[in-house]
Design an enzyme around this catalytic site. Structure first.
Site: not given
Length: 535
Positions: A114, A210, A231, A277, A336, A371, A377
């Site tokens: 990617e 939150d 994104h 990105r 994103h 990022r 993840l």
């Protein structure tokens, strides 16, 4: 009122991985605002980046992470991420996570590439449902542990501190709209990001910042709040949701073309469609001034079964009579991922005792200003486990002592709690739900227009004025909507303050009035309304 050993707020990858580790040391309560399956984790399509090929692979993953972060990555945190990543993924495999395998290579794990990755290292599950597969396997494992209890449909309202300022619990609003106080030896915020503060976002409705807002009200430091990743390729058909068109599409070879059918990324970066990105997102925004921008997978020819490779995306597009192999897919940037958040070290420790934060709500500096694709993840897995380790080791004495003093505990927002009542009235002031929704829509529109992909001082100052005005009519009452509105307002104000203070362009933060990067890279830190910059 309830007492447990460990309270985990959030049921995504960071929260569930932490719960699995905490279960060996006491009773764990995992609280989620909706059902356990509803989190940013479950919506992650692209995959999980992990260097499974030994030391050289790990070194390259670290170099890619640092390069993508545009000079602001905490190298220590990034090293921890890439070095511990393989172990955490091996755990997922042991717990039954079904990553895709290459049948032509003796069933080895299938790896793809990617944006901004130097080589293929992205693992997928069911083509484009990686996050959901990881969430399902983690949840299955956690539910098998008798020490873990899950409480769904409970919105977190505020943290509770004792007389010393230590965080000892949290106030929740349950499904019946009743307040519950939960006390614990240590509290982990793994509540995710805040994409809903923007009118255009790929995030689910639960992503309202939150945990970040609660931590800030309790006195914790926030860091790098101005860095929000947009994104590049969200579905952009009028009337349709902003469904994510995974970066893996470009990893497979998709082109980006403008309204004239021209491939344009060669004008912006040598990495073309696989550039970082932030660069791709701004290129699409620029090209979009002349008309729609599209993802074009037709150059791949007929050699790939795109429906099999991307079943979730293909099923979504079918609702609009579109096919990856046949049609141009309209795309544009959308909010994103938050690179900033509650300032922590690599063990999840926030700047106030008793509080730990992991995942998107935390800011270790691991992502810097931008990022690297599919590191999120992995971040949740690695730092969720490390936070749990620290919680177990550090809370036995201090946490127990604080629980004994629970009777003196106080809400961090006692001066104006969500269920605020007028001094001269016993009637609770409650904003009607339709008015709450309208108020939130105004905030989201302001943030997208003035504090989105392209920024300048004039727009950010307008945003501050609009947010101040919105603060006068902040929704009141004990409802999930009112609680979320309060949190979104705080997070939005923090982001705008930090963005206005950073007079440079770096990574995802682009100032039209300061288009160049500063020579010295510094992190923004915000506490009690005061902004400062630190190395």
């Amino acid at each position: 009122m309830r007492v447990v050993d460990f309270l985990v707020i959030g049921g995504g990858v960071a929260g569930l991985r932490a719960a699995a580790a905490l279960a060996v040391a006491g009773r764990v309560l995992v609280v989620t605002k909706e059902g356990l399956a509803e989190s940013n984790t479950a919506y992650a399509q692209g995959g999980i980046a992990v260097a499974m090929g030994g030391e050289e692979d790990v070194a390259l993953h670290l170099a890619d992470t640092i390069a993508a972060g545009d000079g602001l990555v905490n190298a220590q945190a990034a090293a921890v991420l890439v070095e511990q990543g393989p172990l955490r993924v091996e755990e997922l495999l042991a717990w039954g996570t079904g990553f895709d395998r290459d049948t032509a290579a003796a069933g080895e794990l299938m790896k793809t590439r990617e944006g901004a990755h130097s080589l293929p290292r992205i693992l997928h599950a069911h083509g484009d449902a990686t996050g959901r597969e990881i969430a399902v396997s983690l949840l299955r494992h956690v539910r098998s542990l008798p020490q873990v209890e899950c409480m769904e449909w409970a919105a977190s309202v505020d943290l509770i501190t004792d007389s010393t300022g230590r965080v000892v619990g949290a106030t929740l609003l349950d499904a019946q709209n009743e307040l519950i106080e939960i006390y614990a030896r240590a509290i982990l915020l793994a509540s995710g990001g805040a994409g809903q503060i923007y009118s255009e976002t790929t995030n689910p409705a639960v992503a309202t910042g939150d945990g970040i807002a609660m931590a800030y009200r309790a006195g914790a430091e926030l860091m790098d709040m101005e860095f929000y990743q947009f994104h590049p390729t969200a579905f952009a058909l009028e009337g349709a949701p902003r469904f994510l068109m995974s970066e893996a599409l470009r990893g497979e070879g998709a082109w980006l073309v403008n309204a004239h059918g021209e491939r344009f990324m060669q004008r912006y970066h040598p990495g073309l469609e696989l550039a970082p990105r932030d660069i791709v997102a701004r290129a699409i925004a620029h090209e979009g001034l002349d008309g729609p921008v599209y993802l074009d997978m037709r150059p791949l020819g007929e050699g790939k079964d795109l429906k099999a490779r991307f079943p979730g995306i293909s099923a979504f597009l079918q609702r609009y009579e579109l096919e990856l192999a046949r049609d141009l897919i309209p795309v544009s940037p959308a909010a994103h991922y938050m690179m900033g958040g509650v300032r922590t070290d690599v063990h999840g420790r926030a700047s106030i005792p008793g509080l730990y934060v992991a995942g998107e709500a935390a800011c270790t500096g691991v992502h810097g200003a931008n990022r690297l694709a599919s590191n999120s993840l992995l971040e949740g897995l690695v730092f969720g486990a490390l936070a749990a380790e620290a919680m177990v080791n550090e809370s036995a004495i201090a946490g127990a002592a604080s629980l004994e003093d629970a009777s003196a505990a106080k809400s961090t927002d006692a001066a104006n709690p969500p269920g605020h009542k007028d001094k001269d009235s016993s009637v609770e002031r409650t904003t009607p739900e339709e008015d709450v929704e309208e108020w939130i829509a105004q905030l989201r529109a302001v943030m997208w227009l003035e504090a989105g992909l392209l920024r300048d001082a004039a727009g950010l100052q307008r945003a501050q004025t609009e947010l101040t005005n919105l603060g006068i009519t902040l929704p009141q009452g004990l409802s999930r909507g009112s609680v979320e509105a309060r949190n979104m307002h705080l997070v939005a104000a923090a982001m705008v303050q930090a963005a206005l203070g950073r007079e440079e362009s770096r990574g995802a933060h682009f100032r039209k009035d300061f288009p160049h990067r500063a020579t010295v890279a510094q992190h923004s830190v915000l506490r009690h309304g005061r902004l400062r910059f630190v190395d």
